[in-house]
Enzyme design. Structure first.
Site, mmCIF file in Angstrom:
data_model
loop_
_atom_site.group_PDB
_atom_site.id
_atom_site.type_symbol
_atom_site.label_atom_id
_atom_site.label_comp_id
_atom_site.label_asym_id
_atom_site.label_seq_id
_atom_site.Cartn_x
_atom_site.Cartn_y
_atom_site.Cartn_z
ATOM 1 N N ARG A 1 -2.694 -5.160 -2.915
ATOM 2 C CA ARG A 1 -3.076 -4.310 -1.788
ATOM 3 C C ARG A 1 -4.565 -4.005 -1.887
ATOM 4 O O ARG A 1 -5.008 -3.359 -2.833
ATOM 5 C CB ARG A 1 -2.265 -3.018 -1.805
ATOM 6 C CG ARG A 1 -2.351 -2.188 -0.524
ATOM 7 C CD ARG A 1 -1.445 -0.965 -0.626
ATOM 8 N NE ARG A 1 -1.352 -0.230 0.610
ATOM 9 C CZ ARG A 1 -0.456 -0.437 1.564
ATOM 10 N NH1 ARG A 1 0.436 -1.408 1.409
ATOM 11 N NH2 ARG A 1 -0.425 0.302 2.660
ATOM 12 N N ARG B 1 -7.844 -2.205 -0.432
ATOM 13 C CA ARG B 1 -8.288 -1.095 0.389
ATOM 14 C C ARG B 1 -9.700 -0.704 -0.027
ATOM 15 O O ARG B 1 -10.102 -0.908 -1.179
ATOM 16 C CB ARG B 1 -7.358 0.115 0.233
ATOM 17 C CG ARG B 1 -5.954 -0.087 0.802
ATOM 18 C CD ARG B 1 -5.986 -0.204 2.310
ATOM 19 N NE ARG B 1 -4.666 -0.278 2.914
ATOM 20 C CZ ARG B 1 -4.020 -1.409 3.171
ATOM 21 N NH1 ARG B 1 -4.575 -2.566 2.846
ATOM 22 N NH2 ARG B 1 -2.835 -1.390 3.755
ATOM 23 N N CYS C 1 -8.029 3.267 10.643
ATOM 24 C CA CYS C 1 -9.244 2.538 11.012
ATOM 25 C C CYS C 1 -9.285 2.427 12.524
ATOM 26 O O CYS C 1 -8.433 1.783 13.129
ATOM 27 C CB CYS C 1 -9.244 1.146 10.393
ATOM 28 S SG CYS C 1 -10.710 0.165 10.777
ATOM 29 N N GLU D 1 -9.923 6.796 1.908
ATOM 30 C CA GLU D 1 -9.344 5.461 1.765
ATOM 31 C C GLU D 1 -9.102 4.873 3.136
ATOM 32 O O GLU D 1 -8.749 5.592 4.081
ATOM 33 C CB GLU D 1 -8.027 5.567 0.981
ATOM 34 C CG GLU D 1 -7.308 4.239 0.773
ATOM 35 C CD GLU D 1 -6.086 4.068 1.671
ATOM 36 O OE1 GLU D 1 -5.322 3.115 1.428
ATOM 37 O OE2 GLU D 1 -5.896 4.852 2.620
#
Length: 403
Positions: free
Chosen positions: A165, A167, A79, A118
């Site tokens: 987690r 995402r 990112c 992702e």
């Protein structure tokens, strides 16, 4: 029938494991770790899949025309800042270092039918001074390349996996494909994203709507070009959404919790080497690191403020999925975010083993036991994705959208 796939930012092969379990074929891959000489992740990838059609060079040095034609492009990309600038006749370019633009230029050259990407879920909110801009730029680029898009933030623990987690997964389909045509025809329906769509079959959510119109317009639209989006676009993207023909539909959804694997289920039960156990003399420091804090601090310019952080369970509860793994796991030095468990064999406190973190991420046992330093085994899993999530999405790609 399986799709011929190109895998970017391949790491140790999490995408590939899930894709191959569902019958797809990876025909070319790239993995490069910048700023270090040792390429442990790439070496692990080659140890399992072979070096044929695998490249271990900076993606920015690869000519997009040299990438083979393919049906599906996948990758878990960092990112970064996706702002764009106009550079004369060269058109739209990304700022140096932003790896999204390497995905974009390969997709522009090869026009695969599908993309499956992702990223960390903060992508939907960045940048900090122009909320939603970066994701808007990404959507605008895909729109310009002829794709329809659907995204979902998925917490693996909600769907049976051993880690909390979260995402964001991004699925893009060329408008003339089966999925692209189906998305275009259904996106205005009120139950899109809750009862129909790419993700909802495998990752169900509750439908909280009480009144359903026949159709509903987009929540916002892309206008102009990516440069205008970079300069002016600001929007609050929810955790589920779609983009079709420049229209953006997005809404908050609630996962249908399915239960499943917890931390206890992945622990080694026959004892582990002594090096993983905590030093009893350091337990008090561990308790401090994990505990709640209110600390008075002062900035360089004299501003005083109170730094606060909440407590983290110590040890980690075994009847819940693990917290999100970070790359800092793997040492017995006291630390706030590392996992500590009570060993099921002897009851002493210890850190997780490399095999256990592989199980948390749904990798086969000892996947990273390929000669890399043990610290890197933890790093690779901290950077990985949950394999089973990819497998479920890959299975969806083999189905008729109408069924």
């Amino acid at each position: 029938m399986g799709l011929e796939t190109v895998e970017l930012f391949a790491g140790v092969g999490g995408f590939r494991i899930g894709l191959e379990r569902a019958g797809h074929e990876v025909i070319w891959s790239n993995q490069w770790e910048p700023s270090i000489q040792a390429q442990h992740a790439s070496e692990c990838y080659v140890a399992h899949f072979g070096e044929e059609n695998h490249t271990n060079v900076d993606i920015k040095q690869i000519d997009e025309s040299s990438v083979p034609d393919h049906d599906l492009l996948v990758g878990g990309f960092p990112c970064q800042d996706y702002s764009v600038a106009t550079t004369g006749a060269e058109g739209i370019k990304g700022e140096k270092g932003a790896l999204w633009w390497d995905i974009e230029r390969i997709a522009r050259e090869k026009r695969p039918n599908y993309l499956l990407l992702e990223n960390v879920n903060r992508l939907l909110r960045s940048s900090t001074d122009q909320r939603g801009r970066d994701f808007g730029v990404l959507l605008h680029c895909l729109h310009d390349l002829g794709y329809t898009v659907e995204w979902r933030v998925i917490n693996a623990a909600d769907y049976g996996y051993a880690t909390k987690r979260r995402r964001v997964f991004i699925f893009a389909a060329q408008a003339n494909t089966e999925w692209g045509q189906w998305m275009t025809s259904k996106v205005e329906k009120p139950d899109y994203l809750t009862q129909r769509g790419f993700f909802v079959d495998e990752f169900p959510v509750e439908d909280v709507q009480t009144q359903l119109p026949i159709a509903h317009p987009p929540n916002t639209t892309l206008e102009g070009d990516p440069k205008e989006t970079s300069d002016e676009f600001e929007f609050d993207f929810e955790e589920a959404g779609a983009m079709v023909d420049g229209g953006i539909w997005t809404r908050e959804v609630t996962p249908v919790y399915q239960g499943g694997t917890v931390l206890r289920d992945v622990l080694e039960t026959d004892g582990v080497p002594e090096k993983y156990y905590l030093d009893e003399e350091e337990v008090e420091q561990w308790e401090y690191e994990k505990g709640a804090k209110e600390i008075e601090r002062e900035t360089d310019d004299g501003y005083t403020y109170t730094f606060k952080e909440g407590a983290i369970p110590f040890p980690d509860p075994l009847n819940e999925p693990a917290r999100t793994l970070l790359t800092s796991e793997g040492t017995t030095a006291p630390g706030r975010v590392k996992h500590v468990v009570e060993d099921p064999a002897i009851g002493q406190l210890r850190i997780l083993t490399p095999r256990e973190v592989e199980r948390i991420m749904d990798f086969p046992d000892d996947w990273t036991d390929t000669g890399m330093p043990e610290s890197w085994r933890y790093t690779c899993m901290g950077n990985a994705l949950v394999v089973g999530l990819v497998e479920q999405m890959a299975e969806q790609l083999t189905r008729d959208p109408d069924n």
